[in-house]
Design an enzyme around this catalytic site. Structure first.
Site, PDB file in Angstrom:
ATOM      1  CG  ASP A  78      44.034  31.137  11.289  1.00 30.68           C
ATOM      2  OD1 ASP A  78      45.155  30.626  11.498  1.00 30.68           O
ATOM      3  OD2 ASP A  78      43.822  31.925  10.353  1.00 30.68           O
ATOM      4  CG  ASN A 108      46.361  35.158  10.074  1.00 31.05           C
ATOM      5  OD1 ASN A 108      45.885  36.285   9.925  1.00 31.05           O
ATOM      6  ND2 ASN A 108      47.002  34.540   9.107  1.00 31.05           N
ATOM      7  N   PRO A 113      37.221  34.604   7.007  1.00 30.82           N
ATOM      8  CG  PRO A 113      35.501  35.563   8.261  1.00 30.82           C
ATOM      9  CD  PRO A 113      36.155  34.251   7.963  1.00 30.82           C
ATOM     10  CG  ASP A 114      40.634  40.917   5.501  1.00 33.33           C
ATOM     11  OD1 ASP A 114      41.063  41.110   6.647  1.00 33.33           O
ATOM     12  OD2 ASP A 114      40.864  41.683   4.553  1.00 33.33           O
ATOM     13  CG  PHE A 115      38.793  39.945  11.537  1.00 32.89           C
ATOM     14  CD1 PHE A 115      38.171  38.859  10.956  1.00 32.89           C
ATOM     15  CD2 PHE A 115      39.223  39.830  12.845  1.00 32.89           C
ATOM     16  CE1 PHE A 115      37.975  37.674  11.645  1.00 32.89           C
ATOM     17  CE2 PHE A 115      39.032  38.654  13.561  1.00 32.89           C
ATOM     18  CZ  PHE A 115      38.403  37.572  12.957  1.00 32.89           C
ATOM     19  NE  ARG A 116      43.012  44.783  11.726  1.00 36.19           N
ATOM     20  CZ  ARG A 116      42.753  45.574  12.752  1.00 36.19           C
ATOM     21  NH1 ARG A 116      42.205  46.751  12.530  1.00 36.19           N
ATOM     22  NH2 ARG A 116      43.040  45.219  13.977  1.00 36.19           N
ATOM     23  CG  HIS A 127      47.524  40.663  16.541  1.00 36.35           C
ATOM     24  ND1 HIS A 127      47.116  41.026  15.269  1.00 36.35           N
ATOM     25  CD2 HIS A 127      48.467  41.577  16.886  1.00 36.35           C
ATOM     26  CE1 HIS A 127      47.778  42.100  14.883  1.00 36.35           C
ATOM     27  NE2 HIS A 127      48.606  42.452  15.845  1.00 36.35           N
TER      28      HIS A 127
END
Length: 318
Positions: free
Chosen positions: A118, A116, A42-45, A135
């Protein structure tokens, strides 16, 4: 100084022609969440559909607290509940991740900057020395107090068992080397920022270009360096320079069309086929998602699972 135009066409054929030319030797990439959504992550923002929007209904100080270092010190359970669902091994790299590996194989990839966490670039076979995780990521972990490193296998075992890892030296909390709110960006990212100026092609994929300082990388490309945006929406100021190209579509779709134009499609799909392996996660098979509805449903289901799981843990604590 006037910016000369070196891209003949602001479309996929024009981009393919430039990549095939002698002028294109060092490609720098900037990746955002949109590169991984077709893997089911999923996209967080996203304002209404992202993970933070879903977490807003829980009893957290604010949705982003799950990634806030001071909150983590008080209560690591919400983060580790999320980590159990997002831990590397559950997801298969996307076609776009295999495209990055393909660029490296053709000796065109200079640096891959990614927002990302992941590690799908690594799982696709992109060499570690080409990846800058702006990040941080799940690739390593340390104690938040004494900074001692923590064993990879033990970290995986505890996350899969839904346990909270503790430092073997000082008994402090252990956290993956993901940059939380309140923490500094990795030194590797800061040191690699000048790499953007070395690019003779900058490709920006699946990002809103709103999170700084990552978003500022796009402005560090040389005045004549072609900048390509592959995204669902036009973002930043990409399109303002004479050599900018804006391709509004899903990353995987654009990548396949580009590789077809380059004569690389069979090679791309062969590399992607290599990523199909059993996930190290409860015996599940990773999804090989291709349809838009299936992609979105997978990510939405996972967001619901994460949100419900964190909600249950918070209720248990009450």
């Amino acid at each position: 100084m006037a910016r000369s135009k070196i891209i003949k066409g602001k479309d996929i054929p024009g981009l393919a022609e430039y990549i095939s030319s002698d002028k294109c030797q060092n490609i720098v990439l900037m990746l955002g969440a949109g590169v991984s959504t077709s893997a089911g992550i999923p996209d967080f923002r996203s304002p209404e559909t992202g993970l933070y929007a879903n977490l807003a209904r829980l009893k957290l100080p604010y949705p982003e607290a799950v990634f806030e270092i001071n909150f983590f010190r008080k209560n690591p359970v919400p983060f580790y509940t999320l980590a159990h669902e997002l831990y590397p091994g559950k997801f298969r790299p996307t076609i776009t991740h295999s495209f990055i590996r393909l660029l490296e194989r053709h000796r065109l990839l200079h640096t891959c900057f990614t927002q990302n966490i992941d590690t799908l670039e690594r799982r696709a076979g992109v060499p570690d020395d080409k990846i800058i995780e702006a990040h941080g990521s799940f690739a390593s972990q340390h104690c938040i107090d004494c900074r001692a490193s923590y064993d990879d296998a033990e970290m995986e075992r505890q996350i899969l068992a839904k346990e909270i890892p503790k430092c073997t030296r000082c008994k402090g909390l252990v956290k993956p080397d993901i940059v939380f709110f309140g923490e500094n960006l990795p030194d590797e990212f800061i040191k690699a920022i000048p790499n953007v100026a070395k690019a003779d092609l900058l490709i920006i994929m699946g990002t809103s270009l709103t999170v700084h300082p990552f978003a500022g990388l796009a402005e560090r490309a040389g005045a004549s360096c072609p900048r390509v945006l592959i995204n669902l929406d036009q973002v930043g100021n990409i399109g303002k320079r004479p050599n900018d190209i804006v391709l509004l579509d899903k990353c995987d779709e654009v990548v396949r069309k580009l590789c077809r134009e380059l004569g690389w499609e069979d090679e791309l799909m062969a590399l992607w086929a290599q990523t199909e392996a059993k996930a190290a996660w409860d015996g599940e098979e990773p999804e090989a998602v291709s349809g838009a509805t299936e992609e979105e449903a997978t990510a939405e289901d996972l967001m619901g699972t994460i949100t419900d799981a964190i909600g249950r843990q918070l209720n248990l604590e009450d």
